[in-house]
Design a protein around this motif. Structure first.
Motif, mmCIF file in Angstrom:
data_model
loop_
_atom_site.group_PDB
_atom_site.id
_atom_site.type_symbol
_atom_site.label_atom_id
_atom_site.label_comp_id
_atom_site.label_asym_id
_atom_site.label_seq_id
_atom_site.Cartn_x
_atom_site.Cartn_y
_atom_site.Cartn_z
ATOM 1 N N UNK A 123 17.561 81.967 23.040
ATOM 2 C CA UNK A 123 16.935 80.685 22.779
ATOM 3 C C UNK A 123 15.441 80.668 23.017
ATOM 4 N N UNK A 124 14.789 81.827 22.972
ATOM 5 C CA UNK A 124 13.335 81.848 23.092
ATOM 6 C C UNK A 124 12.746 81.014 21.957
ATOM 7 N N UNK A 125 11.590 80.447 22.154
ATOM 8 C CA UNK A 125 11.049 79.513 21.169
ATOM 9 C C UNK A 125 10.660 80.155 19.841
ATOM 10 N N UNK A 126 10.776 79.350 18.793
ATOM 11 C CA UNK A 126 10.319 79.698 17.455
ATOM 12 C C UNK A 126 9.346 78.598 17.059
ATOM 13 N N UNK A 127 8.120 78.975 16.770
ATOM 14 C CA UNK A 127 7.076 78.024 16.399
ATOM 15 C C UNK A 127 6.794 78.155 14.910
ATOM 16 N N UNK A 128 6.892 77.048 14.184
ATOM 17 C CA UNK A 128 6.578 77.051 12.758
ATOM 18 C C UNK A 128 5.082 77.087 12.542
ATOM 19 N N UNK A 129 4.638 77.956 11.633
ATOM 20 C CA UNK A 129 3.211 78.085 11.330
ATOM 21 C C UNK A 129 3.026 77.962 9.824
ATOM 22 N N UNK A 130 2.368 76.865 9.429
ATOM 23 C CA UNK A 130 2.027 76.683 8.020
ATOM 24 C C UNK A 130 0.709 77.405 7.763
ATOM 25 N N UNK A 131 0.820 78.513 7.106
ATOM 26 C CA UNK A 131 -0.345 79.348 6.835
ATOM 27 C C UNK A 131 -1.083 78.846 5.595
ATOM 28 N N UNK A 132 -2.227 79.392 5.370
ATOM 29 C CA UNK A 132 -3.021 79.104 4.164
ATOM 30 C C UNK A 132 -3.363 77.623 4.042
ATOM 31 N N UNK A 133 -3.714 76.997 5.159
ATOM 32 C CA UNK A 133 -4.036 75.578 5.169
ATOM 33 C C UNK A 133 -5.241 75.248 4.291
ATOM 34 N N UNK A 134 -5.994 76.269 3.919
ATOM 35 C CA UNK A 134 -7.168 76.044 3.080
ATOM 36 C C UNK A 134 -6.798 75.890 1.606
ATOM 37 N N UNK A 135 -5.562 76.203 1.246
ATOM 38 C CA UNK A 135 -5.161 76.101 -0.155
ATOM 39 C C UNK A 135 -4.606 74.719 -0.479
ATOM 40 N N UNK A 136 -4.831 74.274 -1.668
ATOM 41 C CA UNK A 136 -4.404 72.938 -2.103
ATOM 42 C C UNK A 136 -2.903 72.729 -1.953
ATOM 43 N N UNK A 137 -2.091 73.745 -2.250
ATOM 44 C CA UNK A 137 -0.629 73.582 -2.170
ATOM 45 C C UNK A 137 -0.201 73.253 -0.747
ATOM 46 N N UNK A 138 -0.813 73.883 0.227
ATOM 47 C CA UNK A 138 -0.443 73.621 1.614
ATOM 48 C C UNK A 138 -0.922 72.245 2.043
ATOM 49 N N UNK A 139 -2.135 71.852 1.625
ATOM 50 C CA UNK A 139 -2.624 70.515 1.976
ATOM 51 C C UNK A 139 -1.701 69.455 1.393
ATOM 52 N N UNK A 140 -1.255 69.663 0.153
ATOM 53 C CA UNK A 140 -0.332 68.705 -0.450
ATOM 54 C C UNK A 140 0.980 68.665 0.325
ATOM 55 N N UNK A 141 1.492 69.833 0.707
ATOM 56 C CA UNK A 141 2.767 69.888 1.432
ATOM 57 C C UNK A 141 2.654 69.223 2.798
#
Length: 174
Positions: A123-141
């Motif tokens: 049960x060690x932690x899993x941290x979600x990382x949204x990469x590529x925050x500089x791209x439009x698709x990620x900003x929209x998401x």
């Protein structure tokens, strides 16, 4: 005290896991401050685990970042071997960074880690990382512009290209 001493010497194992081309190698390079991993647009470029030691300010121990092959089904024998190595690292990590360009990609990475028995099977932690925050698709998401250290749905949004969110990610990892 032996495990804590070992972690203080060698660092906490933080594995970057996710699909091919999720930005894991770019993230390792950005966090490590040097180009240790090859970065291309070709899926499956990373086949061996690549490590970088990072010492965040004020952290009780260093972080031993491990970039791994993209997690996916494949018939390529050599790539499959790399994925098996990645899965082994996930199983013995102190923390897994489930990387993906969108929330859906991060969710799939989390599910793959869970299917492996989770980080360390304890049960060690899993941290979600949204990469590529500089791209439009990620900003929209992420439903809007991403400010430094924005967190949505428990995920940290980062950009290896611009540096957005890197400090917040290190803070969350410690």
């Amino acid at each position: 005290t032996a495990p804590a001493g070992r972690m203080a010497r060698e660092g906490a194992v933080v594995v970057l896991a996710g699909p091919p081309n999720a930005g894991k190698s770019s993230l390792l390079n950005a966090l490590g401050g040097e180009a240790r991993a090859l970065v291309t647009e070709v899926p499956g470029t990373t086949r061996d685990a690549i490590e970088a030691l990072v010492e965040p300010p004020g952290a009780p121990w260093p972080l031993r970042l491990v970039d791994t092959a993209g997690l996916r089904a494949t018939d390529d024998r050599v790539e499959r071997l790399g994925i098996e190595v990645a899965e082994g690292w996930v199983r013995r990590a102190h923390l897994v960074l489930a990387c993906g360009e969108t929330a859906a990609d991060v969710a799939r990475a989390r599910a793959h880690v869970a299917a492996l028995g989770g980080a360390r099977g304890e049960g060690a932690p899993v941290l979600g990382v949204r990469t590529k925050a500089d791209l439009e698709a990620t900003r929209d998401a992420a439903a809007g512009d991403v400010a430094d250290g924005d967190v949505a749905d428990g995920d940290v949004a980062v950009s290896a290209e611009t540096g957005v969110g890197l400090a917040a990610l290190l803070d969350a990892a410690v």
